[in-house]
Each structure stands twice: as C-alpha cells, then as structure tokens.
Design a protein around this motif. Structure first.
Motif, mmCIF file in Angstrom:
data_model
loop_
_atom_site.group_PDB
_atom_site.id
_atom_site.type_symbol
_atom_site.label_atom_id
_atom_site.label_comp_id
_atom_site.label_asym_id
_atom_site.label_seq_id
_atom_site.Cartn_x
_atom_site.Cartn_y
_atom_site.Cartn_z
ATOM 1 N N ARG A 6 0.844 -1.177 0.000
ATOM 2 C CA ARG A 6 0.000 0.000 0.000
ATOM 3 C C ARG A 6 0.886 1.235 0.000
ATOM 4 N NH1 ARG A 6 -3.047 -2.721 4.078
ATOM 5 N NH2 ARG A 6 -2.879 -1.011 5.582
ATOM 6 N N ILE A 8 0.851 5.849 -0.008
ATOM 7 C CA ILE A 8 0.186 7.146 0.080
ATOM 8 C C ILE A 8 1.001 8.141 -0.740
ATOM 9 C CG2 ILE A 8 -0.472 9.048 1.607
ATOM 10 C CD1 ILE A 8 -0.855 6.949 3.816
ATOM 11 N N LYS A 27 4.020 1.280 2.704
ATOM 12 C CA LYS A 27 3.975 0.508 3.947
ATOM 13 C C LYS A 27 5.167 -0.431 4.049
ATOM 14 C CE LYS A 27 0.948 -1.838 7.140
ATOM 15 N NZ LYS A 27 -0.442 -2.043 7.553
ATOM 16 N N GLN A 58 -4.562 7.188 -1.452
ATOM 17 C CA GLN A 58 -4.162 5.902 -0.887
ATOM 18 C C GLN A 58 -4.321 4.824 -1.953
ATOM 19 O OE1 GLN A 58 -5.981 5.173 2.952
ATOM 20 N NE2 GLN A 58 -5.717 7.300 3.592
ATOM 21 N N TYR A 117 2.994 4.504 8.791
ATOM 22 C CA TYR A 117 2.088 4.357 7.650
ATOM 23 C C TYR A 117 0.641 4.223 8.119
ATOM 24 C CZ TYR A 117 -0.090 3.011 3.347
ATOM 25 O OH TYR A 117 -0.926 3.005 2.251
ATOM 26 N N GLU A 121 -2.504 6.722 7.171
ATOM 27 C CA GLU A 121 -3.668 6.154 6.505
ATOM 28 C C GLU A 121 -4.950 6.438 7.291
ATOM 29 O OE1 GLU A 121 -3.899 2.036 4.295
ATOM 30 O OE2 GLU A 121 -4.298 1.737 6.429
#
Length: 240
Positions: A6, A8, A27, A58, A117, A121
């Motif tokens: 994942r 951002i 992440k 995201q 992270y 998130e």
C-alpha cells in the motif's frame, strides 16, 4: 523483484515531456519515488492513471523493484481507499496541499515504518469523513512528532513553560525557546488527545495561526533541513 504494498502519494513532479515522478510513502519500505511513463499524455488511459496520483491518495501498488535504481517502476496501481471529500472540498484541499508538501519534506528515509504508515492512513481517512476539521492539522503535526523522534516530554506537564529546543516543560523560562500563554495552554490540551475530541477545542483563527507557526518552528529546530511549506499562506487565507 515484484512487490505488492500500500502507498500514500506525497507529491508528483513533471519529468521530461509526458512522464511523472511520484513520491509515495509505502507501507513496505517508507519513502519511494516512482517513474510513471506517459503519465501526462493526452489519452484516456494516461488521464485515468494520473488521477490516481493526487496528493495523499491511498493506493494499492505492485512495483518492479530493483535495488540499483533510484526511481522504481509500477507494474500495477489501483485505489486502496477512495476519498469522498478530500479532493473536492476547498477547505480540506488546502489542508491536503499543506500536509502533502510538509510530508514530502520530512519523510525522506527509505525505511519501513508500518506504525507511521498506519497513522497516516487512518488520519487521512478520518479527515475525509469528519465535518469539523479546522484544527485537524494542528493535532496531526503534533502527533507526527512521535514518529519523528521529538514528541514533547510530558512528565512535567504541570509546569508553566515549554522549551521548544529541548522538548520539555519547565518551571521557569529559560530563554528564547521558552513558550507560555495561549500556545502553552493549547499544547497541553492537545497532548494525548485523539482526533475525535478535537471538536472540544475552541480557538480563534489568529490563535490557530500562532500555534501552527510555533509548531513549524518546533519542526525547524529538530529537523535541520526543514523549511516552512509554501502552501502555508494558502492554508492561512482559507482558515482566516
């Protein structure tokens, strides 16, 4: 090596004629920059791809990682969480612009930090959902210092001053780095507070700006390369 994770989005920058360099906080490996080939071409596919890389988006990604490359490549990208208001609300948008610029500056390390992270998130998802958010960025920055290594030491929180250089409360002022008054009161109120309790904080626009300027100075003192985001002016104008 192909890696799924994942991510951002922190920033994007035009590269050559049609490419993008996108910096993400991932992440699995912290801050990573990706080269997006053809991200600015005038085609439906390219435009759809570019939408993914709005600030603080995201994403679910699959990267083709090579340790010898400064810029990595993405094999696949898709939304992990679709914001409802973060990119359409002008007030939230000013916070997004400010925080993405600040995070681009302070998150430089290609080093795994899952706790950081998860904090980013969940915080941005909260901002997307909430209706009262004018003080969000104040608590966000204060809690971010926990992950950057200079969260205020609160064992002497009853003291009457706070030293920005040492990060400690003091019983007496000790020079130019000591704060008191409204900034100190607000700092104490925010310490240990969660985002849901922010609505209990009642301050004026000027008090909000003063406290934010103090926080940014705190960042400057503890992060040698830190500079105030250029978007600070826009943020202050929107919330004045």
């Amino acid at each position: 090596m192909d890696i799924k994770s994942r991510a951002i989005v922190l920033s994007k920058l035009k590269f050559k004629d049609y490419d993008l360099i996108v910096k993400c906080y991932t992440k699995h490996r912290g801050a990573v920059s990706y080269l997006i080939k053809g991200g600015l071409k005038n085609s439906k596919t390219a435009k759809a791809k570019a939408v993914y890389f709005q600030p603080l988006s995201q994403l679910q990604i699959e990267e083709a990682y090579k340790v010898s490359r400064d810029l990595q490549y993405l094999k696949e990208v898709r939304p992990e969480y679709i914001y409802k208001s973060l990119h359409t609300n002008i007030y939230k948008g000013s916070i997004v612009l400010f925080l993405s610029e600040l995070l681009t500056s302070v998150l430089q390390e290609e080093e795994k930090n899952e706790a950081l992270y998860d904090y980013l998130e969940s915080a941005f998802q909260y901002l997307d959902d909430v209706e009262a958010y004018s003080n969000f960025h104040l608590l966000f920055l204060l809690r971010l210092t926990q992950f950057l290594g200079f969260y205020p030491e609160s064992s002497s929180e009853s003291y009457t001053h706070f030293n920005l250089m040492t990060g400690q409360f003091e019983s007496q002022p000790s020079g130019i780095y000591s704060i008191s008054g409204k900034n100190l009161t607000l700092l104490k109120d925010l310490l240990g507070m969660d985002f849901e309790a922010l609505q209990t904080i009642k301050i004026t626009a000027q008090e909000r700006q003063d406290f934010l300027n103090m926080l940014l100075y705190y960042f400057e003192l503890h992060l040698g390369s830190f500079r105030k985001p250029k978007s600070l002016k826009i943020l202050n104008e929107v919330f004045h």
